[in-house]
Design an enzyme around this catalytic site. Structure first.
Site: not given
Lengths: 397, 343
Positions: A156, A289, A326
């Site tokens: 990611c 994040h 996400h």
């Protein structure tokens, strides 16, 4: 060493297709999370995710029928970014590309892999698209790109890493212009795996809230056009931001468990600041994040404090994942676009669903509502499975 | 100011030899590693030969036993162990080591096993271990965890050029001062899944390999250097990448003693037809590497870089000083590295 600037943006996301719609949703605090329609999610602890809806690739050419959904998203976002940049044909022909993805085309890829065991023939394109490099080959061929061609897969953290690699190519004279694109798609393959890792919340996504229980995954693509500052200014391009510096590293700790000391993410933020040749006090905004997992948000908060000291309390720290989920390999590019527009427009999007603060997450997360505030310099963080970390610094020109 | 970049160690895991000396011996003898596949069942496949690394045992390279790692990760772990050992590097906070690794297929076997489980049983009970082992960057992460590599880290996948692109990336990072010690290379492995999916679709036998270089800023005792790199795509990619690499290295084509071709065999063929890649250059063309180890896919450029470095180091090509490594992909992409002896 040359300065690198951003001159074009493109977005395909769960909260809007096109940068205008994407930005409007971010500022409105609009959620793109909804029940999953792409596969049967009933076996899992949550059936919510951020799907891209109302995406239509039919106007982009019949050859898009043979590329995967995430590659279609990426291609559409690239076209928007190139158009936005007004990159001339000659510039495009000399440009290179760096893509970032976590899983790539796993909706079709999983079909190919499954047919090896259940003997149900699938289209050859399922195998062809499973290869990660297939996307950049299509994009480069269709757009006539002649420069360096790379794909980076750092789970990611891939999106931020892709921008970093693209910026390096310009900075060090390997290309005058680069396209950077992050992309990923939801599939039962990645969803079942991420569910097995217990990363998915049974609730909604609540970054930095004391009741947060995990993240929600999503799909999409974000693209940026990067150019040398001298070249962009010479052709009179509208410059969104300067890429000041970036870094990527590894925790070297565990495949799935986060390093609770935060050593790796402290190091990557410091390395990005060093690369940008700026002091921590010059950063005015952080795009976190901010996944909404118990560990990430606490560790990220402590790490920001370790890097920025007292200045940490003065910076807005936002989780755009609270709205779009996400988006995995796309998250770094989509969130960078959000951070760049934050600097350009003087509006800081909010972190939504943050209702009850966690005493261990005590920074200014801009809860619930967007804020009007001028910021000149911003930092974006992305971390991933396997201890991958990436950070990038942007500056308003 | 850009810094000269030295090759400190060479670590190949290939069908014709594992380790620098063993691989160099095989290169000297132009040994062939293509044979009947014994690692998995190929009786129903049209192509039943490949370049396998036989008798590979990860326990020979590590001090601890692993319960399960994908073969791709196992190869990467073994190559990293050799490279770190040969370079005599002990990663520390003060002297971190990083990693740039290229792969075309990643951990396909683990991905397939995971796909089988979620296809044939309830996906709710998917196995997290298999899932994480199937990540494309799993070899990067496992190597980083095993050896404490906390420096610069990237995983590149761009077809056959992946390994060479990873080395080119690492070269730039060291050259421009962002990293001091990096392992760089590529890995790809054979499996039933890969070979059945590609059966009859490749232009020569496949092979498997991992190959890594340990690179750092050059000091007085450096023997081998990476002098330059070039990368291009689209029409004339081979020639443009070649010219860019030569310009980067600051040498003329006349200074080249050899060109080692690697990557997709069909693309190698196209490049050979294009010869001379640079007008008036007459270097020796080493095109037999892929017939020796097979088409090692994303590892091929790194295998060729190891071969070039060892040809210079062991005098396999007497009097040679500069070798170009050409990594070509049939999808119109090319990476060129220039490797040379230090003065």
């Amino acid at each position: 060493m040359r300065n690198v600037v951003v001159t074009g943006l493109g977005a395909v996301s769960p909260i809007g297709i096109g940068v205008g719609a994407f930005w409007e949703s971010l500022c409105a605090g609009r959620s793109g999370i909804a029940p999953i329609t792409r596969f049967d999610a009933s076996p899992f602890r949550n059936n919510l995710a951020g799907e891209v809806t109302d995406f239509d690739a039919s106007g982009l050419g019949t050859d898009l029928d043979d590329i995967s959904r995430c590659h279609q998203y990426a291609f559409a976002s690239l076209l928007e970014a190139i158009s936005d940049a007004g990159l001339p044909d000659a510039g495009l022909r000399a440009a290179g590309i760096c893509a970032g993805t976590n899983f790539g085309s796993l909706e079709w890829g999983q079909q190919h892999l499954a047919q090896l065991f259940i003997d149900e023939p699938v289209a050859p394109r399922c195998w062809e698209q499973l290869r990660l490099g297939s996307g950049i080959e299509f994009f480069a061929g269709r757009l006539g790109l002649g420069g360096p061609r790379t794909l980076v897969s750092l789970s990611c953290a891939s999106g931020v890493a892709a921008i970093g690699h693209a910026a390096d190519a310009i900075r060090w004279g390997r290309a005058d212009a680069m396209l950077a694109v992050g992309h990923d798609e939801l599939s039962i393959f990645c969803y079942s795996g991420l569910s097995a890792l217990r990363a998915i919340t049974p609730d909604i996504i609540r970054p930095f809230d004391i009741n947060r229980r995990g993240t929600l995954f999503a799909e999409g693509a974000g693209a940026l056009v990067l150019e040398s500052e001298a070249g962009a200014r010479a052709r009179g391009a509208d410059i969104y931001a300067r890429v000041r510096g970036h870094a990527m590293n590894n925790d070297a700790f565990h495949m799935t468990a986060p390093d609770k000391t935060g050593k790796g993410i402290v190091a990557v933020m410091r390395a990005a600041l060093d690369d940008a040749q700026i002091n921590p006090e010059q950063i005015e905004h952080i795009n976190a994040h901010g996944t909404g997992t118990q560990f990430n948000d606490k560790i990220e908060t402590a790490s920001i404090k370790a890097v920025f000291g007292e200045h940490a309390a003065r910076m807005p720290v936002v989780s755009m994942k609270s709205m779009m989920g996400h988006t995995m390999g796309a998250s770094g590019t989509l969130e960078s676009i959000g951070a760049i527009l934050t600097m350009r427009n003087g509006t800081i999007p909010p972190t939504i669903n943050l209702e009850e603060p966690d005493p261990e997450c005590d920074l200014d997360y801009v809860p619930a509502q967007a804020r009007q505030q001028q910021v000149k310099t911003g930092l974006c963080n992305s971390y991933g499975c396997g201890g991958t970390n990436a950070a990038i610094v942007f500056e308003r020109p | 100011m850009p810094r000269p970049v030295a090759i400190r160690a060479v670590a190949p895991i290939t069908p014709i030899g594992c380790g620098a000396e063993s691989f160099a011996d095989a290169l000297r003898e132009q040994r062939c590693g293509i044979d009947e596949v014994v690692g998995f069942d190929v009786t129903d496949l049209a192509v039943q030969v490949a370049g396998e690394v036989q008798d590979f045992d990860l326990d020979d390279y590590l001090e601890s036993v692993k319960s399960y790692v994908d073969r791709s990760s196992a190869f990467a772990l073994a190559a990293a162990a050799m490279a770190l050992g040969d370079a005599q590097w002990e990663p520390t906070a003060e002297q971190p080591v990083g990693l740039a690794l290229g792969t075309e297929w990643g951990c396909l076997d683990s991905m397939a096993l995971f796909a089988e489980k979620i296809t044939t049983s309830n996906p709710k009970f998917a196995q997290p271990l298999l899932f994480t082992q199937g990540y494309v960057n799993a070899p990067n992460s496992l190597v980083s965890i095993e050896f404490g590599l906390r420096g610069f880290n990237t995983c590149i996948s761009c077809g056959r050029t992946s390994g060479a692109a990873a080395i080119a990336c690492a070269f730039d990072q060291v050259r421009h001062g962002r990293a001091d010690r990096l392992l760089a290379g590529g890995v790809d492995v054979l499996s039933r899944v890969l070979c059945s999916s590609l059966d009859g679709k490749t232009f020569g036998p496949l092979g498997e390999a991992a190959a890594m270089l340990a690179i750092e800023p050059a000091n007085g005792d450096a023997h081998l250097l990476i002098l330059g790199a070039g990368q291009a795509a689209g029409a004339g990619n081979g020639r443009r990448a070649f010219e860019a690499a030569l310009a980067d290295a600051g040498i003329d084509a006349d200074s080249l003693d050899a060109i080692v071709l690697s990557g997709d065999p069909a693309a190698i063929g196209l490049l050979s037809v294009e010869r001379p890649l640079v007008e008036n250059a007459q270097p020796a063309l080493v095109s037999w590497l892929s017939t020796s180890v097979g088409d090692t896919m994303g590892a091929s450029g790194a295998v060729a870089a190891c071969a070039a470095a060892l040809m210079l180091r062991f005098g396999i090509m007497p009097d040679a000083r500069h070798i170009a490594v050409v990594s070509a992909d049939l999808k119109e992409s090319c990476v060129v590295l220039i490797i040379g002896k230090a003065d």
